[in-house]
Motif scaffolding. Structure first.
Motif, PDB file in Angstrom:
ATOM      1  N   TRP A  61     -19.289  35.318 109.374  1.00  0.00           N
ATOM      2  CA  TRP A  61     -19.562  34.100 110.152  1.00  0.00           C
ATOM      3  C   TRP A  61     -18.266  33.583 110.795  1.00  0.00           C
ATOM      4  O   TRP A  61     -18.223  33.261 111.983  1.00  0.00           O
ATOM      5  CB  TRP A  61     -20.170  33.042 109.218  1.00  0.00           C
ATOM      6  CG  TRP A  61     -20.220  31.680 109.808  1.00  0.00           C
ATOM      7  CD1 TRP A  61     -21.171  31.201 110.648  1.00  0.00           C
ATOM      8  CD2 TRP A  61     -19.265  30.625 109.626  1.00  0.00           C
ATOM      9  NE1 TRP A  61     -20.872  29.900 110.999  1.00  0.00           N
ATOM     10  CE2 TRP A  61     -19.708  29.531 110.385  1.00  0.00           C
ATOM     11  CE3 TRP A  61     -18.079  30.518 108.900  1.00  0.00           C
ATOM     12  CZ2 TRP A  61     -19.014  28.325 110.447  1.00  0.00           C
ATOM     13  CZ3 TRP A  61     -17.383  29.315 108.954  1.00  0.00           C
ATOM     14  CH2 TRP A  61     -17.851  28.244 109.715  1.00  0.00           C
ATOM     15  N   GLU A  65     -17.277  33.059 114.714  1.00  0.00           N
ATOM     16  CA  GLU A  65     -16.905  31.765 115.316  1.00  0.00           C
ATOM     17  C   GLU A  65     -15.568  31.888 116.061  1.00  0.00           C
ATOM     18  O   GLU A  65     -15.402  31.344 117.159  1.00  0.00           O
ATOM     19  CB  GLU A  65     -16.819  30.665 114.249  1.00  0.00           C
ATOM     20  CG  GLU A  65     -18.127  30.375 113.509  1.00  0.00           C
ATOM     21  CD  GLU A  65     -19.244  29.835 114.397  1.00  0.00           C
ATOM     22  OE1 GLU A  65     -19.121  29.832 115.626  1.00  0.00           O
ATOM     23  OE2 GLU A  65     -20.291  29.439 113.841  1.00  0.00           O
ATOM     24  N   GLU A 122     -25.280  24.388 113.142  1.00  0.00           N
ATOM     25  CA  GLU A 122     -25.763  25.539 113.923  1.00  0.00           C
ATOM     26  C   GLU A 122     -26.940  25.149 114.830  1.00  0.00           C
ATOM     27  O   GLU A 122     -27.106  25.719 115.910  1.00  0.00           O
ATOM     28  CB  GLU A 122     -26.159  26.704 113.005  1.00  0.00           C
ATOM     29  CG  GLU A 122     -25.048  27.188 112.074  1.00  0.00           C
ATOM     30  CD  GLU A 122     -23.833  27.792 112.777  1.00  0.00           C
ATOM     31  OE1 GLU A 122     -23.905  28.056 113.998  1.00  0.00           O
ATOM     32  OE2 GLU A 122     -22.802  27.978 112.104  1.00  0.00           O
ATOM     33  N   THR A 125     -24.985  23.722 117.760  1.00  0.00           N
ATOM     34  CA  THR A 125     -24.268  24.686 118.596  1.00  0.00           C
ATOM     35  C   THR A 125     -25.242  25.592 119.354  1.00  0.00           C
ATOM     36  O   THR A 125     -25.003  25.919 120.518  1.00  0.00           O
ATOM     37  CB  THR A 125     -23.280  25.540 117.762  1.00  0.00           C
ATOM     38  OG1 THR A 125     -23.988  26.127 116.677  1.00  0.00           O
ATOM     39  CG2 THR A 125     -22.135  24.701 117.223  1.00  0.00           C
ATOM     40  N   GLU A 152     -25.417  31.763 117.217  1.00  0.00           N
ATOM     41  CA  GLU A 152     -25.625  30.465 116.551  1.00  0.00           C
ATOM     42  C   GLU A 152     -27.034  30.387 115.947  1.00  0.00           C
ATOM     43  O   GLU A 152     -27.210  29.843 114.870  1.00  0.00           O
ATOM     44  CB  GLU A 152     -25.395  29.294 117.519  1.00  0.00           C
ATOM     45  CG  GLU A 152     -24.077  29.323 118.307  1.00  0.00           C
ATOM     46  CD  GLU A 152     -22.814  29.201 117.475  1.00  0.00           C
ATOM     47  OE1 GLU A 152     -22.842  29.476 116.262  1.00  0.00           O
ATOM     48  OE2 GLU A 152     -21.779  28.843 118.049  1.00  0.00           O
ATOM     49  N   HIS A 155     -26.777  32.307 112.866  1.00  0.00           N
ATOM     50  CA  HIS A 155     -26.038  31.545 111.841  1.00  0.00           C
ATOM     51  C   HIS A 155     -26.957  30.529 111.167  1.00  0.00           C
ATOM     52  O   HIS A 155     -26.884  30.318 109.960  1.00  0.00           O
ATOM     53  CB  HIS A 155     -24.846  30.807 112.475  1.00  0.00           C
ATOM     54  CG  HIS A 155     -23.778  31.725 112.966  1.00  0.00           C
ATOM     55  ND1 HIS A 155     -22.750  31.306 113.794  1.00  0.00           N
ATOM     56  CD2 HIS A 155     -23.577  33.052 112.755  1.00  0.00           C
ATOM     57  CE1 HIS A 155     -21.969  32.333 114.060  1.00  0.00           C
ATOM     58  NE2 HIS A 155     -22.449  33.405 113.456  1.00  0.00           N
TER      59      HIS A 155
HETATM   60 FE   LIG Z   1     -22.121  29.222 114.472  1.00  0.00          FE
END
Ligand SMILES: [Fe+2]
Ligand SMILES: [Fe+2]
Length: 279
Positions: A61, A65, A122, A125, A152, A155
């Motif tokens: 993750w 990012e 998330e 985003t 995202e 995620h």
């Molecule tokens: Fe993310």
């Protein structure tokens, strides 16, 4: 394995005729926050120190990012060759420290709470990059934003799946989950985003004023949002707190959030300091 690499982007299709100054400002500031994923990954691995499966997921993750930051930074330097991504990020790092950097356990009070907060981020985003992809006509940025938005959404699912696992053990009540979600949404007006917008869009040495930078950021980002972005984000927030993501309550909440955002936008517009003055 990452789902895409920066070299997969068709950088040769960059079209300077399709640039919009507001979108460039948003991309620069998003690059700051995304690049800060390293610190957040370190924190998550401390909170979940005895959970190797989650620690491995947090590692990937964090790498994704950082790649978001690097891709956005690269695009912003194409759009504005006078801008220095690394220098702007260093300024951000020097002036802003995640409030949770030294915490050994979750600042949300439980691991379930931590994962709910991550789901909320998330949700935000994924909506943000979907909105940016829709708003820009520049083909490379559109591609980058679509790739990032897909990450995202993944995620969200990652944190949601782990959250369900911990929820079975920790059994947070609905109101506790709701309170964590509401408090994380409220934090979107803290320094993390406002200071990023400041560092990314003013000259080094320019004094930082939280309220003015927040107003600059909000009045730049809110016009880009459409109702369907808020509606989808609200559905994800509902899912994270254990409510049905679709239905009458979700619809009403999305409409209410949309109205409140519009009102907030008007308030910020009234107190806005133009970027040119702040620089
Ligand atoms: Fe993310
Ligand atoms: Fe990201």
């Amino acid at each position: 394995m990452k789902h895409w690499r920066i070299d997969d982007v068709r950088w040769d299709q960059f079209d300077p005729a399709k640039l919009d100054p507001s979108i460039i400002a948003l991309v620069k500031s998003a690059a700051m926050v995304e690049r800060n994923g390293t610190d957040y990954g370190t924190y998550l691995k401390r909170v979940f120190h005895d959970d190797p499966a989650f620690k491995d997921a947090a590692d990937l993750w964090s790498v994704e990012e950082i790649q978001h930051g690097d891709a956005l930074g690269r695009w912003a330097m194409l759009a504005d060759p006078s801008w220095d991504y690394q220098a702007a990020f260093q300024r951000y790092k020097d002036g802003y420290e995640l409030p949770l950097l030294t915490a050994d356990s979750s600042v949300r009070g439980s691991r379930t709470g931590e994962l709910i907060a991550r789901c909320i981020v998330e949700s935000g985003t994924s909506s943000y990059y979907s909105a940016l992809a829709d708003a820009t006509e520049e083909p490379v940025l559109k591609q980058v934003c679509k790739l990032i938005a897909a990450d995202e959404f993944r995620h969200f699912k990652l944190f949601y799946d782990h959250m369900k696992r911990y929820l079975a053990r920790e059994q947070l009540f609905f109101l506790q989950r709701l309170r964590i979600a509401a408090s994380r949404i409220g934090e979107s007006e803290d320094d993390e985003l406002a200071f990023a917008f400041h560092c990314a869009n003013t000259q080094p040495g320019a004094p930082y004023d939280h309220q003015a930078s927040l107003a600059d950021y909000m009045t730049t980002v809110l016009p880009m949002c459409r109702f369907h972005h808020i509606e989808r984000g609200m559905g994800m927030v509902f899912k994270a707190v254990g409510l049905p993501p679709r239905g009458r309550l979700a619809d009403m909440s999305a409409k209410l959030a949309w109205t409140l955002l519009q009102r907030r936008g008007r308030k910020f517009a009234a107190e806005r300091t133009p970027l040119a003055q702040a620089a």
